[in-house]
Motif scaffolding. Structure first.
Motif, PDB file in Angstrom:
ATOM      1  N   VAL A 370     -29.139 -47.314 -79.872  1.00  0.00           N
ATOM      2  CA  VAL A 370     -29.026 -47.885 -81.467  1.00  0.00           C
ATOM      3  C   VAL A 370     -29.528 -48.998 -81.528  1.00  0.00           C
ATOM      4  O   VAL A 370     -29.117 -49.823 -80.851  1.00  0.00           O
ATOM      5  CB  VAL A 370     -27.556 -47.461 -82.157  1.00  0.00           C
ATOM      6  N   ALA A 371     -30.403 -49.142 -82.509  1.00  0.00           N
ATOM      7  CA  ALA A 371     -30.826 -50.593 -82.609  1.00  0.00           C
ATOM      8  C   ALA A 371     -31.314 -51.006 -84.154  1.00  0.00           C
ATOM      9  O   ALA A 371     -31.511 -50.037 -85.135  1.00  0.00           O
ATOM     10  CB  ALA A 371     -32.244 -50.504 -81.816  1.00  0.00           C
ATOM     11  N   TYR A 372     -31.010 -52.081 -84.293  1.00  0.00           N
ATOM     12  CA  TYR A 372     -31.367 -52.805 -85.802  1.00  0.00           C
ATOM     13  C   TYR A 372     -32.052 -54.351 -85.580  1.00  0.00           C
ATOM     14  O   TYR A 372     -31.413 -55.163 -84.842  1.00  0.00           O
ATOM     15  CB  TYR A 372     -29.947 -52.594 -86.725  1.00  0.00           C
ATOM     16  N   SER A 373     -33.118 -54.470 -86.439  1.00  0.00           N
ATOM     17  CA  SER A 373     -33.599 -55.668 -86.380  1.00  0.00           C
ATOM     18  C   SER A 373     -34.139 -56.071 -87.841  1.00  0.00           C
ATOM     19  O   SER A 373     -34.416 -55.102 -88.764  1.00  0.00           O
ATOM     20  CB  SER A 373     -34.956 -55.675 -85.486  1.00  0.00           C
ATOM     21  N   HIS A 374     -34.041 -57.286 -88.115  1.00  0.00           N
ATOM     22  CA  HIS A 374     -34.481 -57.710 -89.744  1.00  0.00           C
ATOM     23  C   HIS A 374     -35.208 -59.132 -89.367  1.00  0.00           C
ATOM     24  O   HIS A 374     -35.053 -59.858 -88.552  1.00  0.00           O
ATOM     25  CB  HIS A 374     -33.132 -58.114 -90.364  1.00  0.00           C
ATOM     26  N   LEU A 375     -36.290 -59.085 -90.306  1.00  0.00           N
ATOM     27  CA  LEU A 375     -37.132 -60.277 -90.199  1.00  0.00           C
ATOM     28  C   LEU A 375     -37.053 -60.841 -91.672  1.00  0.00           C
ATOM     29  O   LEU A 375     -37.142 -60.152 -92.756  1.00  0.00           O
ATOM     30  CB  LEU A 375     -38.448 -59.593 -90.185  1.00  0.00           C
ATOM     31  N   ASN A 376     -36.787 -62.118 -91.678  1.00  0.00           N
ATOM     32  CA  ASN A 376     -36.684 -62.830 -93.142  1.00  0.00           C
ATOM     33  C   ASN A 376     -37.897 -63.841 -93.105  1.00  0.00           C
ATOM     34  O   ASN A 376     -37.942 -64.893 -92.553  1.00  0.00           O
ATOM     35  CB  ASN A 376     -35.274 -63.643 -93.162  1.00  0.00           C
ATOM     36  N   ASP A 377     -38.895 -63.299 -93.948  1.00  0.00           N
ATOM     37  CA  ASP A 377     -39.656 -64.477 -94.339  1.00  0.00           C
ATOM     38  C   ASP A 377     -39.608 -65.436 -95.339  1.00  0.00           C
ATOM     39  O   ASP A 377     -39.484 -65.032 -96.273  1.00  0.00           O
ATOM     40  CB  ASP A 377     -41.405 -63.624 -94.570  1.00  0.00           C
ATOM     41  N   LYS A 378     -39.393 -66.497 -95.260  1.00  0.00           N
ATOM     42  CA  LYS A 378     -39.120 -67.353 -96.016  1.00  0.00           C
ATOM     43  C   LYS A 378     -40.316 -68.176 -96.616  1.00  0.00           C
ATOM     44  O   LYS A 378     -40.165 -69.159 -97.494  1.00  0.00           O
ATOM     45  CB  LYS A 378     -38.140 -68.384 -95.231  1.00  0.00           C
ATOM     46  N   SER A 379     -41.321 -67.607 -96.247  1.00  0.00           N
ATOM     47  CA  SER A 379     -42.683 -68.427 -97.069  1.00  0.00           C
ATOM     48  C   SER A 379     -42.689 -68.010 -98.345  1.00  0.00           C
ATOM     49  O   SER A 379     -41.920 -67.037 -98.767  1.00  0.00           O
ATOM     50  CB  SER A 379     -43.905 -67.924 -96.377  1.00  0.00           C
ATOM     51  N   ALA A 380     -43.650 -68.411 -99.178  1.00  0.00           N
ATOM     52  CA  ALA A 380     -44.005 -67.820-100.432  1.00  0.00           C
ATOM     53  C   ALA A 380     -44.170 -66.392-100.678  1.00  0.00           C
ATOM     54  O   ALA A 380     -43.924 -65.893-101.713  1.00  0.00           O
ATOM     55  CB  ALA A 380     -44.862 -68.966-101.140  1.00  0.00           C
ATOM     56  N   LEU A 381     -44.985 -66.030 -99.636  1.00  0.00           N
ATOM     57  CA  LEU A 381     -45.107 -64.325 -99.642  1.00  0.00           C
ATOM     58  C   LEU A 381     -43.950 -63.609 -99.486  1.00  0.00           C
ATOM     59  O   LEU A 381     -43.990 -62.599 -99.871  1.00  0.00           O
ATOM     60  CB  LEU A 381     -46.174 -64.136 -98.473  1.00  0.00           C
ATOM     61  N   ASN A 382     -42.879 -64.146 -98.954  1.00  0.00           N
ATOM     62  CA  ASN A 382     -41.613 -63.348 -98.882  1.00  0.00           C
ATOM     63  C   ASN A 382     -41.654 -61.761 -98.318  1.00  0.00           C
ATOM     64  O   ASN A 382     -41.319 -60.815 -99.165  1.00  0.00           O
ATOM     65  CB  ASN A 382     -40.875 -63.279-100.250  1.00  0.00           C
TER      66      ASN A 382
END
Length: 447
Positions: A370-382
């Protein structure tokens, strides 16, 4: 030495011994102590002569004339070593059925569990504990025979970190190729090589980070432009001490030797493109494995509306622990892509972080993930996204596995990340806000 000469020498020795012993019996006036001393000296002389005869019998024959072929059955010279050459690979075939906003597509595939490959390894032991090593590994697709490669413009290395399998091209050994020396000091190799950061991300921070739909390697290495493989790189791996080791890698980057901006596709590049480093420290002790890494690599090109090459920087922590009944792994990465006005023009992932968690549960020959990943783009493009993955495989043997997997990327309204398996892109996502998902299954055989 011929047998006749050897027999003559032995006969001479026995004659000398007989004469000496006869003299002992004809000189009764000698004291017992002197007789014992003479007997001892005679025994030592006999031992010395036997050793000389044995040594001469083992001496090599005179060297053959230059250009003459060695006699049949001649043994190799003592101490000489031959290189060990071994071939290896992974054959992965299966079927996947995915949807990425353009209807469901079902196709036969290669690389659902891990990338298929063919490689050759050479190890050559030498004196003083040194060993010459070389390796060449090509990605292959078993469903259509395509050699996996990264697109490289002639003379300009535009993709020093690409592991993509985009079709036939000039880069045959796209996975890795290097050569160098190995010894008590560690290893020093030069070529196209994996970075410690990528090894940490997929091999330590995830229980199965190099394949299966929904694996963390699909997004976490995007943070800070984490380098996967580096061309033109020199890598040093230290020996392990108390469970600690490190990998330091430096790349000169682009093969372009023109200092002023030159055209690379629709963008520009310079001779500083791709130049940089990657440093990783590993700790392995019992059931615990942990790592930390950092990198700084120049971008390979820049837009004509930018002023120069951006710099990709990042930091990562990863660990896993084997409890026996389950294995738990996780990693977190943060990074930035800045310079040359990239953060104001291109902007993508100019400031981002990500994390991943995964669990492996073994049960006999069964494995559940079981796997979970999260990417948070903090640039203006979000452009944010989360990946969910479920995986299963059955170990027919230590080298052969039957597998099945399900994966989904939840893109936000601005993101269009694609769902990938271990070897190839599965139905590219072309529209922002679409969340692709799919199933895959097959057989994976390593040899």
């Amino acid at each position: 030495m011929s047998p006749s000469i050897r027999r003559a020498r032995r006969l001479s020795f026995h004659c000398i011994a007989a004469a000496v012993l006869a003299s002992l019996y004809t000189v009764p006036a000698l004291a017992d102590a002197e007789v014992d001393a003479l007997k001892k000296e005679l025994a030592e002389q006999r031992k010395l002569i036997e050793q000389l005869l044995a040594a001469q019998g083992q001496a090599p024959a005179p060297a053959a004339a230059a250009g003459a072929a060695p006699a049949a059955g001649t043994p190799p010279v003592a101490g000489a070593s031959q290189p060990s050459i071994s071939a290896y690979g992974v054959a992965d075939v299966g079927v996947n059925s995915t949807s990425a906003g353009q209807g469901r597509k079902t196709q036969f595939s290669s690389g659902g569990f891990s990338s298929s490959r063919l490689g050759v390894r050479v190890d050559h032991p030498m004196a003083a504990g040194l060993q010459a090593v070389a390796l060449a590994e090509a990605g292959v697709l078993y469903d259509n025979g395509v050699v996996g490669n990264a697109n490289v413009s002639p003379g300009i290395n535009t993709t020093p970190s690409s592991g993509g399998q985009l079709g036939t091209g000039t880069q045959l050994f796209s996975r890795q190729i290097f050569a160098g020396l190995k010894g008590n000091f560690g290893s020093l190799t030069l070529g196209r090589q994996y970075t410690g950061s990528y090894i940490e991300s997929t091999g330590i921070g995830s229980v199965k980070g190099d394949g299966l739909l929904g694996y963390s390697g699909g997004v976490i290495p995007l943070v800070g432009g984490m380098p996967t493989r580096l061309d033109n790189s020199l890598a040093y791996v230290t020996p392990s001490w108390q469970g600690l080791s490190a990998q330091l890698i430096y790349t000169t980057g682009s093969d372009n030797n023109v200092s002023e901006p030159t055209t690379s596709g629709s963008n520009l590049t310079t001779d500083r493109a791709g130049r940089g480093h990657d440093i990783a420290v590993f700790y392995r002790q019992g059931p615990l494995t942990a790592a930390a890494s950092t990198w700084g690599v120049n971008a390979t090109s820049y837009k004509t509306t930018e002023t120069g090459l951006a710099r990709k920087r990042g930091f990562q922590l990863a660990a896993n622990y084997d409890f026996g009944v389950l294995k738990l792994a996780g990693n977190v990465a943060t990074g930035k892509i800045k310079g040359g006005d990239y953060e104001n023009v291109t902007q993508t992932l100019s400031d981002a972080n990500a994390y991943g968690l995964s669990v492996l549960v073994p049960y006999g020959q069964h494995r559940f993930v079981v796997a979970y990943s999260h990417l948070n783009d903090k640039s203006a493009l979000n452009k944010d996204a989360s990946i969910y993955g479920l995986g299963y495989w059955y170990e027919l043997s230590t080298s052969t596995k039957l597998y099945a997997a399900w994966g989904r990327i939840q893109n936000n309204a601005q993101a269009s990340y694609s769902l990938a398996d271990g070897g190839s892109l599965v139905n590219a996502t072309k529209e922002a806000g679409v969340s692709p998902s799919g199933f895959a299954g097959g057989i994976n055989f390593s040899f």
